[in-house]
Design an enzyme around this catalytic site. Structure first.
Site, PDB file in Angstrom:
ATOM      1  N   ASP A  74      -5.356  -3.477  70.139  1.00  0.00           N
ATOM      2  CA  ASP A  74      -4.412  -4.497  70.606  1.00  0.00           C
ATOM      3  C   ASP A  74      -4.510  -5.715  69.685  1.00  0.00           C
ATOM      4  O   ASP A  74      -5.535  -5.955  69.044  1.00  0.00           O
ATOM      5  CB  ASP A  74      -4.676  -4.886  72.072  1.00  0.00           C
ATOM      6  CG  ASP A  74      -6.041  -5.498  72.312  1.00  0.00           C
ATOM      7  OD1 ASP A  74      -7.015  -5.037  71.690  1.00  0.00           O
ATOM      8  OD2 ASP A  74      -6.148  -6.437  73.122  1.00  0.00           O
ATOM      9  N   GLU A 139      -8.786  -6.106  74.226  1.00  0.00           N
ATOM     10  CA  GLU A 139      -9.823  -7.012  73.758  1.00  0.00           C
ATOM     11  C   GLU A 139      -9.275  -8.427  73.686  1.00  0.00           C
ATOM     12  O   GLU A 139      -9.957  -9.378  74.027  1.00  0.00           O
ATOM     13  CB  GLU A 139     -10.327  -6.582  72.374  1.00  0.00           C
ATOM     14  CG  GLU A 139     -11.699  -7.164  72.006  1.00  0.00           C
ATOM     15  CD  GLU A 139     -11.622  -8.504  71.309  1.00  0.00           C
ATOM     16  OE1 GLU A 139     -12.648  -9.199  71.246  1.00  0.00           O
ATOM     17  OE2 GLU A 139     -10.541  -8.890  70.835  1.00  0.00           O
TER      18      GLU A 139
HETATM   19 ZN   LIG Z   1     -10.741  -8.660  67.194  1.00  0.00          ZN
END
Ligand SMILES: [Zn+2]
Length: 385
Positions: A74, A139
């Site tokens: 992501d 994340e």
């Molecule tokens: Zn990163």
């Protein structure tokens, strides 16, 4: 099919995987790894109040030792795409650099890991260990349905990792500058000092909370928390805001608030740090300042992977490919390594972080090749040992 770090990175950059969208990035990785003989899983995790997130876990081999590559596909949003020189999801190359959101943070790093693993397996199809990929799509967002759950999911399946490399962009200026062998912890606290509102001309009828807050903050800041340790800087307490919110010059306010954040080293746990902060405030307050302290729960605990053989393999591979001796560092913010370390020792090494989260995020094509070479060398020494 061409599996150079560059072509892998271009394919990944062309997937618009802004958190929490999968964007085709994990599907692409799944296809490539399956073709190379990996067993691939795509668990989706949910939590009320947060978006469902797709993740990927892949393993080649069944033996030991087991080296895990970790990362995230992501990316943060590109912002105003018209301010980019080139399409943030185009994977275009200009002047020897590959442009795109995630070029260094961290699709480029994942591409290098994949290229290195595929190359190693091609050259050593019968090696006795295992190589894995633990890739999250969560994340940069809430980080709730990502690495933590993926690790627990893998553990539940009986997966046991020996070592992990997390490919976050760790180098400040040049490839080879820095390996992260630990991270500081983070703790946030809030203080409220109670007073009594009143007219400034009649202070005996009021109780101004501001001098009390000043005493408390001075008490917090007066002595350093520590002087650092072998691998960590000194812990640092930073007051991030002091708020009274009083628009009137002739009113004594009723309440003062302050927030602070501590980045702490391996001398502390969140618990011992909180106790020390409480002690400092108690001593500063004496019997006169009425206050309340609340400390936010934290999962950011300081950790260190001691410089051992594994760190040595990574450092030697970097030296061989770049000529520089990487600094072993514990600086910077928190990362998913704080979750991985509960399962196995982890070091972080990836690309150069200069343009991460910026307009025109980009990576030198030469750096992609060199990072893949470094990961490849790590695999060689790791499985030869
Ligand atoms: Zn990163």
């Amino acid at each position: 099919m061409e599996r150079s770090p560059l072509s892998l990175a271009q394919s990944l950059l062309r997937c618009p995987s802004v958190t929490p969208e999968e964007g085709g990035a994990l599907a692409f990785i799944e296809g490539v790894l399956k073709e190379a003989g990996f067993e691939v899983h795509r668990p989706v995790f949910s939590e009320p109040g947060t978006p469902d997130v797709e993740n990927l876990y892949a393993r080649y081999g069944t033996g030991e030792p087991y080296l895990l590559f970790a990362g995230h596909t992501d990316v943060v949003p590109p912002g105003d795409a018209s301010r980019w020189q080139y399409d943030p999801f185009g994977g275009e190359i200009h002047g020897g650099e590959l442009y795109g959101r995630g070029a260094v943070d961290m699709k480029g790093g994942i591409a290098c890991m994949m290229a290195a693993a595929l190359d190693f397996i091609r050259a050593n199809p019968d090696f006795t260990g295992s190589i894995g990929f633990l890739i999250t799509g969560d994340e940069e967002g809430p980080a709730v349905n990502g690495t933590v759950k993926l690790l627990e999911w893998a553990k539940g399946r009986g997966e046991r990792f020996d070592h992990c490399i997390l490919g976050e962009p760790t180098n400040p200026n040049q490839l080879g500058d820095m390996i992260k062998i630990g991270r500081r912890g983070s703790l946030t606290g809030r203080i409220v000092v109670e007073g009594k509102q009143g007219h400034v001309a009649y202070p005996h009828l009021a109780d101004n909370p501001i001098p009390g807050m000043m005493r408390l903050l001075e008490g917090l800041l007066k002595e350093p928390l520590d002087r650092g340790t072998e691998h960590f800087d000194a812990s640092n307490l930073e007051v991030t805001t002091v708020d009274v919110g009083n628009p009137a010059a002739n009113v004594i306010p009723a309440e003062a608030r302050a927030t602070f954040n501590v980045r702490f080293n391996d001398l502390w746990t969140p618990h011992s740090l909180e106790a020390d902060i409480e002690r400092r405030l108690r001593e500063a307050a004496g019997n006169t300042v009425r206050y309340a302290l609340t400390v936010e729960p934290t999962n950011a605990v300081a950790f260190l992977t001691p410089p051992n053989d594994f760190v040595g393999f990574v450092a030697d591979a970097i030296k061989a490919a770049t000529g520089s001796q990487p600094k072993l560092s514990t600086t910077g913010g928190t990362s998913d390594a704080r979750f991985i370390v509960k399962h196995c020792p982890v070091v972080e090494f990836g690309l150069v972080g200069q343009t991460m989260h910026q307009i025109d995020e980009r990576v030198a094509v030469a750096d992609l090749d060199r990072l893949a070479t470094i990961y490849r060398k790590v695999l060689d020494s790791y499985f030869a040992a």
